[in-house]
Design a protein around this motif. Structure first.
Motif, PDB file in Angstrom:
ATOM      1  N   GLY A  56      31.596  47.440  38.631  1.00 30.15           N
ATOM      2  CA  GLY A  56      32.655  48.059  39.413  1.00 30.15           C
ATOM      3  C   GLY A  56      32.146  48.867  40.582  1.00 30.15           C
ATOM      4  N   THR A  57      31.143  49.685  40.352  1.00 25.37           N
ATOM      5  CA  THR A  57      30.658  50.592  41.397  1.00 25.37           C
ATOM      6  C   THR A  57      29.897  49.870  42.502  1.00 25.37           C
ATOM      7  N   ASN A  58      29.422  48.663  42.233  1.00 24.82           N
ATOM      8  CA  ASN A  58      28.625  47.949  43.232  1.00 24.82           C
ATOM      9  C   ASN A  58      29.381  46.801  43.893  1.00 24.82           C
ATOM     10  N   SER A  59      30.664  46.639  43.567  1.00 28.98           N
ATOM     11  CA  SER A  59      31.481  45.610  44.218  1.00 28.98           C
ATOM     12  C   SER A  59      32.221  46.226  45.402  1.00 28.98           C
ATOM     13  N   ASP A  60      32.606  45.395  46.356  1.00 30.28           N
ATOM     14  CA  ASP A  60      33.326  45.884  47.532  1.00 30.28           C
ATOM     15  C   ASP A  60      34.705  46.401  47.142  1.00 30.28           C
ATOM     16  N   ILE A  61      35.368  45.702  46.218  1.00 29.42           N
ATOM     17  CA  ILE A  61      36.692  46.100  45.748  1.00 29.42           C
ATOM     18  C   ILE A  61      36.707  45.948  44.239  1.00 29.42           C
ATOM     19  N   VAL A  62      37.250  46.934  43.540  1.00 30.05           N
ATOM     20  CA  VAL A  62      37.361  46.836  42.086  1.00 30.05           C
ATOM     21  C   VAL A  62      38.819  46.999  41.690  1.00 30.05           C
ATOM     22  N   LEU A  63      39.300  46.073  40.855  1.00 29.72           N
ATOM     23  CA  LEU A  63      40.660  46.120  40.336  1.00 29.72           C
ATOM     24  C   LEU A  63      40.585  46.463  38.850  1.00 29.72           C
ATOM     25  N   LEU A  77      44.515  49.068  46.846  1.00 34.64           N
ATOM     26  CA  LEU A  77      43.286  48.347  46.515  1.00 34.64           C
ATOM     27  C   LEU A  77      43.577  46.873  46.250  1.00 34.64           C
ATOM     28  N   PHE A  78      44.692  46.623  45.591  1.00 39.48           N
ATOM     29  CA  PHE A  78      45.075  45.234  45.336  1.00 39.48           C
ATOM     30  C   PHE A  78      45.317  44.509  46.664  1.00 39.48           C
ATOM     31  N   LEU A  79      46.019  45.166  47.583  1.00 45.74           N
ATOM     32  CA  LEU A  79      46.270  44.548  48.888  1.00 45.74           C
ATOM     33  C   LEU A  79      44.974  44.375  49.674  1.00 45.74           C
ATOM     34  N   ASP A  80      44.006  45.274  49.473  1.00 46.51           N
ATOM     35  CA  ASP A  80      42.697  45.104  50.103  1.00 46.51           C
ATOM     36  C   ASP A  80      42.034  43.825  49.606  1.00 46.51           C
ATOM     37  N   ALA A  81      42.197  43.557  48.310  1.00 45.87           N
ATOM     38  CA  ALA A  81      41.634  42.329  47.747  1.00 45.87           C
ATOM     39  C   ALA A  81      42.319  41.105  48.344  1.00 45.87           C
ATOM     40  N   VAL A  82      43.640  41.172  48.494  1.00 48.93           N
ATOM     41  CA  VAL A  82      44.378  40.075  49.116  1.00 48.93           C
ATOM     42  C   VAL A  82      43.904  39.877  50.549  1.00 48.93           C
ATOM     43  N   GLY A 101      24.843  39.149  51.444  1.00 50.92           N
ATOM     44  CA  GLY A 101      25.913  39.664  52.278  1.00 50.92           C
ATOM     45  C   GLY A 101      27.282  39.128  51.899  1.00 50.92           C
ATOM     46  N   VAL A 102      27.419  38.581  50.681  1.00 53.79           N
ATOM     47  CA  VAL A 102      28.688  38.025  50.224  1.00 53.79           C
ATOM     48  C   VAL A 102      29.595  39.147  49.736  1.00 53.79           C
ATOM     49  N   LYS A 103      30.858  39.121  50.138  1.00 52.45           N
ATOM     50  CA  LYS A 103      31.825  40.120  49.693  1.00 52.45           C
ATOM     51  C   LYS A 103      32.211  39.849  48.240  1.00 52.45           C
ATOM     52  N   THR A 104      32.434  40.940  47.491  1.00 53.24           N
ATOM     53  CA  THR A 104      32.692  40.800  46.068  1.00 53.24           C
ATOM     54  C   THR A 104      33.902  41.620  45.624  1.00 53.24           C
ATOM     55  N   ILE A 105      34.638  41.047  44.677  1.00 54.49           N
ATOM     56  CA  ILE A 105      35.770  41.716  44.035  1.00 54.49           C
ATOM     57  C   ILE A 105      35.501  41.704  42.535  1.00 54.49           C
ATOM     58  N   ALA A 106      35.676  42.842  41.895  1.00 53.63           N
ATOM     59  CA  ALA A 106      35.476  42.922  40.451  1.00 53.63           C
ATOM     60  C   ALA A 106      36.804  43.140  39.751  1.00 53.63           C
ATOM     61  N   LEU A 107      37.063  42.344  38.712  1.00 52.40           N
ATOM     62  CA  LEU A 107      38.178  42.577  37.804  1.00 52.40           C
ATOM     63  C   LEU A 107      37.565  43.062  36.503  1.00 52.40           C
ATOM     64  N   THR A 108      37.700  44.351  36.227  1.00 51.23           N
ATOM     65  CA  THR A 108      37.017  44.939  35.083  1.00 51.23           C
ATOM     66  C   THR A 108      37.860  46.021  34.431  1.00 51.23           C
ATOM     67  N   GLY A 109      37.592  46.233  33.160  1.00 55.14           N
ATOM     68  CA  GLY A 109      38.261  47.305  32.445  1.00 55.14           C
ATOM     69  C   GLY A 109      37.529  48.617  32.554  1.00 55.14           C
ATOM     70  N   THR A 110      36.370  48.597  33.256  1.00 52.99           N
ATOM     71  CA  THR A 110      35.554  49.804  33.401  1.00 52.99           C
ATOM     72  C   THR A 110      35.138  49.943  34.859  1.00 52.99           C
ATOM     73  N   PRO A 111      35.995  50.543  35.688  1.00 54.88           N
ATOM     74  CA  PRO A 111      35.711  50.623  37.127  1.00 54.88           C
ATOM     75  C   PRO A 111      34.410  51.343  37.476  1.00 54.88           C
ATOM     76  N   ASN A 112      33.973  52.320  36.635  1.00 55.17           N
ATOM     77  CA  ASN A 112      32.748  53.052  36.948  1.00 55.17           C
ATOM     78  C   ASN A 112      31.507  52.396  36.351  1.00 55.17           C
ATOM     79  N   SER A 113      31.619  51.146  35.964  1.00 55.43           N
ATOM     80  CA  SER A 113      30.499  50.375  35.426  1.00 55.43           C
ATOM     81  C   SER A 113      29.618  49.874  36.565  1.00 55.43           C
ATOM     82  N   PRO A 114      28.447  49.336  36.258  1.00 55.36           N
ATOM     83  CA  PRO A 114      27.589  48.779  37.317  1.00 55.36           C
ATOM     84  C   PRO A 114      28.297  47.720  38.156  1.00 55.36           C
TER      85      PRO A 114
END
Length: 336
Positions: free
Chosen positions: A146-153, A45-50, A131-144
């Motif tokens: 996290g679940t609605n971003s393209d990639i969550v770290l 997932l991290f490499l997907d973000a890269v 249509g903008v791609k999004t990456i979330a850095l969050t401590g709660t991946p199953n949060s709104p």
């Protein structure tokens, strides 16, 4: 709410001293363990973000509220200084007119420990609509978020370093570390080098320490040169006109054969009574210290200091004279 007044530590209270030192050490222990725990979560997932950022045709937009917003600003600054165009956009301001700063070719990186920050969730809705791609850095991946971003770290921590477990401390440190990892892996993938860093930091001491010799040296007609057969009088004349206290000796193909310095002249005066037939070859220092054009200025200065010299010829890979670097040229770098 009334805030209790600040009180100075009683230097005679040993128990207070021990308690506060133990607290400080525990805070650092919690934060270091929070960062260490992230290592096992660095996966594909991290490499997907890269990947997502590396193919981005626009810019990286970092965003966050409160303390997370400060971390987002740091992420944007680190990305920009390591070769990835990035900006910080305040999520609340974006919802009140600054949304136009975000383009469809951008990638948005949102930072929120809870993943429920209203301004970020609302902004996410807007960016997804664009249509903008999004990456979330969050401590709660199953949060709104996290679940609605393209990639969550996942930047989650077990506890904050704050004794009350309230102030964002370990969580912001974790997000900061993941952001740094993202920025620096991107820099590595893009082949970001010391020279690139210096180009982006021309005014700072770091940039000055990464200046190359070819950015400071004298070249062309400013290089004092004579041939090996030049008479002693011509050598003196050339040295005096240039003002470097030396001249380079080169052959017909511009290959450096040696140098003649003030010291060489003095030694010749001590050991010789006649100079009529003396040539540059007779008095020059052969195989002098020299540097390449891409040598760092700090390394050239170190060579000068170690050998107590004030000038260095600059040669290319074939030994041809390329320039001359004088100690005075290094003063502007503030390396002294």
């Amino acid at each position: 709410m009334n805030t209790p007044p600040l009180t100075a530590r009683d230097p005679t209270d040993a128990s207070q001293r021990d308690t506060e030192l133990a607290l400080a050490k525990n805070i650092l222990r919690i934060e270091s363990e929070a960062v260490k725990a992230l290592i096992e979560r660095i996966d594909d997932l991290f490499l997907d973000a890269v990947d997502l950022v590396s193919v981005c045709q626009g810019r990286v937009i970092a965003t966050g509220m409160g303390k997370s917003g400060i971390i987002a600003r740091k992420l944007a600054a680190t990305l920009s200084s390591t070769g990835t165009a990035a900006y910080f956009v305040h999520p609340a301001e974006a919802l009140h007119g600054d949304l136009g700063a975000i383009q469809t070719t951008d990638v948005v990186v949102s930072i929120s420990h809870s993943g429920e920050t209203p301004e970020l969730v609302r902004l996410l809705e807007m960016t997804r609509r664009l249509g903008v791609k999004t990456i979330a850095l969050t401590g709660t991946p199953n949060s709104p978020l996290g679940t609605n971003s393209d990639i969550v770290l996942d930047c989650g921590v077990q506890t904050e370093a704050c004794p009350l477990n309230l102030a964002p401390t370990a969580s912001t440190t974790a997000a900061l570390a993941v952001g740094d990892a993202l920025a620096l892996v991107l820099a590595h993938r893009n082949g970001f080098k010391e020279a690139d860093f210096a180009h982006l930091h021309p005014g700072g001491i770091l940039g000055k320490r990464l200046l190359r010799v070819d950015q400071l040296m004298h070249a062309g007609a400013d290089i004092p040169t004579v041939t090996s057969t030049a008479l002693f009088s011509e050598v003196i004349k050339t040295m005096s006109a240039a003002g470097f206290g030396m001249t380079c000796v080169q052959d017909a193909d511009d290959v450096l054969l040696g140098i003649v310095t003030d010291g060489d002249i003095r030694r010749c005066l001590i050991n010789t009574t006649t100079f009529e037939n003396k040539t540059a070859r007779d008095v020059m220092t052969q195989r002098p210290h020299n540097v390449k054009p891409d040598t760092l200025a700090v390394d050239a200065l170190n060579l000068m200091e170690q050998n107590r010299i004030t000038s260095l010829p600059v040669t290319d890979g074939d030994g041809k004279l390329y320039g001359i670097l004088h100690l005075h040229d290094l003063w502007q770098t503030e390396l002294f």
